[in-house]
Design an enzyme around this catalytic site. Structure first.
Site, PDB file in Angstrom:
ATOM      1  N   VAL A 104       0.822  -1.208   0.000  1.00 28.82           N
ATOM      2  CA  VAL A 104       0.000   0.000   0.000  1.00 28.82           C
ATOM      3  C   VAL A 104       0.858   1.261   0.000  1.00 28.82           C
ATOM      4  CG1 VAL A 104      -0.242   0.237   2.497  1.00 28.82           C
ATOM      5  CG2 VAL A 104      -2.089   1.004   1.001  1.00 28.82           C
ATOM      6  N   ALA A 259       4.713  -5.067   7.491  1.00 32.56           N
ATOM      7  CA  ALA A 259       3.419  -5.163   6.810  1.00 32.56           C
ATOM      8  C   ALA A 259       3.504  -4.505   5.451  1.00 32.56           C
ATOM      9  CB  ALA A 259       2.315  -4.491   7.632  1.00 32.56           C
ATOM     10  N   ASP A 260       2.796  -5.086   4.507  1.00 33.35           N
ATOM     11  CA  ASP A 260       2.658  -4.461   3.187  1.00 33.35           C
ATOM     12  C   ASP A 260       1.329  -3.738   3.062  1.00 33.35           C
ATOM     13  OD1 ASP A 260       4.934  -5.400   1.082  1.00 33.35           O
ATOM     14  OD2 ASP A 260       4.680  -6.842   2.703  1.00 33.35           O
ATOM     15  N   ARG A 261       0.354  -4.152   3.859  1.00 33.86           N
ATOM     16  CA  ARG A 261      -0.910  -3.425   3.922  1.00 33.86           C
ATOM     17  C   ARG A 261      -1.668  -3.839   5.180  1.00 33.86           C
ATOM     18  NH1 ARG A 261      -4.907  -1.923  -1.015  1.00 33.86           N
ATOM     19  NH2 ARG A 261      -2.848  -1.861  -1.988  1.00 33.86           N
TER      20      ARG A 261
END
Length: 388
Positions: A104, A259-261
């Protein structure tokens, strides 16, 4: 081992170079990124990876691209009118976003630049001024990363120490496990989850860091190992399938991941294998902490069901790249590397998602540069309003 300044991106003026993470840890090769297309390819092929780092590269390359155009002796056509500028800029931002849509931060960076574009046009600024605003904003996206990483790492480390003390434990000599790579190589510097571990080490509270290999790309055994070794942090590598055994036989104070999103309810997409670690941590009552910048929180989606999961090419799960062993060096004195196939040729039916989603109910705390969010007693979701 060749030392580097533990950085994924280095800049000199408008010149941008990235370390090719596909060759680490045996070869340190910097690649110049001088076109939008090269930035897109580097992100997509994972020469650079880590949600904050790819956002920084996209923003810096975009800024450099505009800067070069403005310095040309012939005024670029996109300065002719507001419509021309918008028609030129927006497709570039949209194209960069397609490189890795799950992360994100990349979308947040391109939306932030779009907002800067629109604000300038709405204010009636001339096109050259708006272009300069976009250049400044692109550079700001990168510059903000290191300071916020240090802050969130401190926030998370202090919260963990308080939790350990509340439970009657010793807030020192901690053993902490992480997944994938979330250090300087995944960001513009210091890191997120690995930054928390680094902070504990710097303050004398950490005894040992554990990290998974994080197959199939081995970001743990290649990159996290490289960073921890460079930082002289005592550490132990384990195969992804050994997490349960580690928890059975060792006193692990916490699992910390990036975290990526992050969805509005706290569901978190991260490197494949994170969900496995979260389930096992819950079974062993080990705090599971997500550390990520505010830009990773996507308040526009309710839960993890709405997070797009990137599936990598099946072939990637069949291949491993590394240095030939016993080591051989080439004419330049570098270790020779090779890619080998570890599966039967022509294998079909390969499942190769790059990410999985850990439900909020399995997450103990979510840490950003604004603070630490925890769930209310009995709740399975987070209120991220104060930390996003």
């Amino acid at each position: 081992m060749t030392e580097i300044g533990l950085t994924s991106i280095r800049t000199t003026g408008d010149k941008i170079e990235i370390v090719n993470q596909l060759l680490l840890p045996h070869t340190v090769e910097f690649i110049e990124i001088d076109t939008i297309e090269k930035a897109h390819e580097a992100i997509k092929s994972m020469k650079i990876r880590g949600a904050p780092a790819i956002a920084s590269l996209a923003a810096l390359t975009f800024a450099s691209h505009l800067s070069a155009a403005l310095e040309s002796t012939t005024p670029p056509d996109f300065l002719a009118s507001s419509q021309a500028l918008q028609s030129y800029v927006q497709p570039i931002l949209d194209y960069l976003y397609t490189a890795r849509p799950t992360a994100v931060n990349l979308g947040a960076a391109t939306r932030r630049l779009t907002k800067t574009l629109q604000a300038g046009l709405d204010a009636g600024k001339d096109t050259r001024t708006v272009a300069h605003d976009l250049i400044a904003e692109g550079k700001a996206i990168d510059n903000e990363d290191v300071s916020r990483n240090r802050l969130m790492s401190k926030n998370g480390a202090e919260w963990l120490l308080e939790e350990v003390a509340k439970k009657g434990g010793q807030a020192e000599g901690l053993h902490v496990m992480t997944v994938c790579n979330t250090g300087s190589l995944a960001t513009s510097g210091y890191g997120t989850a690995l930054g928390l571990i680094t902070h504990l080490h710097e303050t004398g509270k950490l005894e040992k860091a554990y990290y998974t290999q994080s197959t199939p790309y081995h970001q743990g055994s290649r990159l996290t190992a490289f960073e921890l070794q460079s930082l002289k942090i005592p550490s132990v590598m384990l195969c992804d399938s050994m997490v349960g055994s580690l928890f059975q036989h060792h006193n692990i104070a916490a699992v910390v991941v990036g975290a990526d999103r992050i969805a509005r309810n706290g569901d978190t997409a991260n490197k494949i294998g994170t969900y496995n670690a979260a389930v096992l941590a819950a079974r062993h009552q080990i705090p599971f902490i997500v550390v990520a910048p505010v830009s990773t929180v996507d308040l526009d989606i309710e839960d993890g069901d709405s997070i797009p999961i990137e599936h990598r090419p099946p072939l990637e799960a069949c291949l491993v790249r590394g240095a030939l062993y016993p080591f051989h060096t080439n004419a330049e004195g570098l270790k020779e590397q090779a890619t080998v196939m570890v599966t039967p040729e022509g294998l079909t039916g390969i499942y190769n998602p790059s990410f999985d989603v850990t439900p909020a109910e399995l997450i103990t705390a979510i840490v950003t540069e604004k603070g630490v969010a925890v769930k209310e007693a009995g709740s399975a979701r987070f209120d991220l309003g104060q930390v996003a």
